[in-house]
Scaffold this motif. Structure first.
Motif, short mmCIF file in Angstrom:
data_model
loop_
_atom_site.label_atom_id
_atom_site.label_comp_id
_atom_site.label_asym_id
_atom_site.label_seq_id
_atom_site.Cartn_x
_atom_site.Cartn_y
_atom_site.Cartn_z
N PRO A 68 -9.39 29.93 -11.57
CA PRO A 68 -9.92 28.87 -10.74
C PRO A 68 -9.06 28.49 -9.67
O PRO A 68 -7.71 29.04 -9.77
N PHE A 70 -7.81 25.90 -5.76
CA PHE A 70 -7.74 24.50 -5.63
C PHE A 70 -8.22 24.34 -4.17
O PHE A 70 -7.71 25.09 -3.17
N SER A 71 -9.02 23.27 -3.79
CA SER A 71 -9.47 23.11 -2.34
C SER A 71 -8.89 21.71 -1.95
O SER A 71 -9.04 20.83 -3.04
N ARG A 85 -9.95 19.08 -5.01
CA ARG A 85 -10.67 19.25 -6.36
C ARG A 85 -10.17 20.78 -6.82
O ARG A 85 -10.10 21.70 -5.68
N ALA A 86 -10.38 21.08 -7.95
CA ALA A 86 -10.29 22.56 -8.57
C ALA A 86 -11.83 22.94 -8.24
O ALA A 86 -12.81 22.30 -8.47
N ALA A 88 -14.15 26.27 -10.13
CA ALA A 88 -13.98 27.24 -11.19
C ALA A 88 -14.51 28.64 -11.02
O ALA A 88 -13.70 29.40 -11.19
N TYR A 93 -17.43 27.85 -5.43
CA TYR A 93 -16.87 27.69 -4.13
C TYR A 93 -17.90 27.89 -3.04
O TYR A 93 -17.80 27.05 -2.05
N TRP A 103 -8.60 26.68 0.56
CA TRP A 103 -8.50 26.89 -0.79
C TRP A 103 -7.08 27.61 -1.07
O TRP A 103 -6.66 28.30 -0.09
N LEU A 106 -4.36 28.16 -7.68
CA LEU A 106 -4.17 26.82 -8.47
C LEU A 106 -2.93 26.89 -9.21
O LEU A 106 -2.63 27.37 -10.19
N GLN A 137 -7.58 12.37 -10.94
CA GLN A 137 -6.82 12.72 -9.80
C GLN A 137 -6.18 11.50 -9.53
O GLN A 137 -5.48 11.32 -8.24
#
Length: 325
Positions: A68, A70-71, A85-86, A88, A93, A103, A106, A137
């Motif tokens: 995954p 991270f964005s 958010r992550a 997956a 995406y 991005w 993670l 979060q």
């Protein structure tokens, strides 16, 4: 108001003398225009690239092997992890590509927020705070003045000396797993009282006299005067932030005395629309409670939460009654 604090936070700052010509930012919206040479630090994509972290703007192709991922927004002067958010899978995406986002790999590991005093590109003081995650979060609380692996502090120091060689002022950096995820041209405005009475006068000296009069890290380590503090956060529905804005200082002082905490600070300024405040999925940051006893800070949070709920329901109750409930 040379220290540009959020009005609800005035009780943390108003007793500190500061020359009129000395402007000290405590929010990114003020720090950004004040520092044209160093404002690039708010570009999170550039910060990641400088560290060799796998990353790119949305619409570029991540490697399948790093999911995954991270964005988050490339720029976010409002903080609070807005829209972060992550993601997956590759399909997820491409289904959630967002203009202005990036991005990255993670990162995993301890999450620290580090305040750094910098004099001509040289870090002269550090304080690290460790975040304990809450739901969706949010952060349940921060431990302030904690020790970290020496490699974390050394990594931050090297980054500052390499990329911010002429900067003088305060920095805040957030790290996960020893990598920098965010940089702010300011200190953390939530917990200056947990550093000690010397802190704000030293900040004034740094900005007005271009000198650091606070303790060095070596002095702190040798005397072992660092005391771990706690900043416990109250997240709730935004309607309770509006109720909290009506509380007088006397009610906050009563709560502080009742639970022997250092300070209770409300975040919402009623002169700003609620819609302008960033918030994570887990709720609106209504207040935070600072102190040196975690259990007492947590008790104060629950009483404050209960009191705000009762007031929202138009019940005429006292704080003592809220404690009993």
């Amino acid at each position: 108001m040379p220290i540009l604090f959020n009005p609800p936070s005035r009780r943390l700052f108003e007793s500190t003398d500061c020359p009129a010509e000395c402007i000290i930012p405590t929010a990114d919206r003020d720090a950004y225009p004040m520092n044209p040479k160093f404002r690039w630090v708010y570009n999170k994509l550039m910060v990641a690239e400088l560290q060799g972290i796998d990353c790119g703007p949305h619409w570029t192709q991540p490697d399948n092997a790093i999911f995954p991922i991270f964005s988050k927004p490339i720029f976010n002067l409002g903080s609070m992890g807005a829209e972060a958010r992550a993601i997956a899978t590759m399909d997820d995406y491409w289904c959630s590509v967002t203009p202005g986002h990036m991005w990255s790999a993670l990162l995993v590991g301890e999450h620290y927020s580090t305040d750094i005093a910098v004099l001509a590109g040289k870090p002269v003081w550090f304080s690290h705070a460790r975040g304990t995650p809450g739901p969706q979060q949010t952060f349940d609380y921060w431990e302030v003045n904690v020790s970290v692996d020496p490699s974390v502090q050394a990594y931050i120091a090297t980054f500052v000396k390499t990329h911010l060689a002429e900067y003088t002022g305060m920095l805040n950096m957030e790290t996960i797993g020893g990598k920098i995820i965010e940089i702010h041209l300011r200190f953390s405005p939530q917990w200056p009282d947990l550093y000690g009475s010397w802190f704000l006068p030293s900040i004034v000296d740094l900005y007005s006299g271009k000198r650091w009069t606070g303790p060095s890290n070596m002095e702190i380590y040798q005397t072992k005067k660092t005391r771990v503090g706690y900043s416990v956060v109250l997240f709730d529905e935004e309607k309770y932030a509006s109720v909290g804005a009506t509380l007088p200082d006397s009610a906050l002082r009563q709560l502080e005395t009742m639970f022997s905490v250092e300070s209770i600070t409300l975040w919402y300024n009623p002169k700003m629309p609620l819609e302008t405040y960033p918030r994570p999925p887990g709720g609106f940051r209504v207040a935070w409670i600072n102190g040196f006893d975690l259990a007492q800070c947590e008790l104060a949070r629950e009483v404050l939460r209960n009191y705000l709920h009762l007031l929202f329901e138009k019940k005429d109750v006292s704080l003592d009654q809220a404690v009993c409930n």
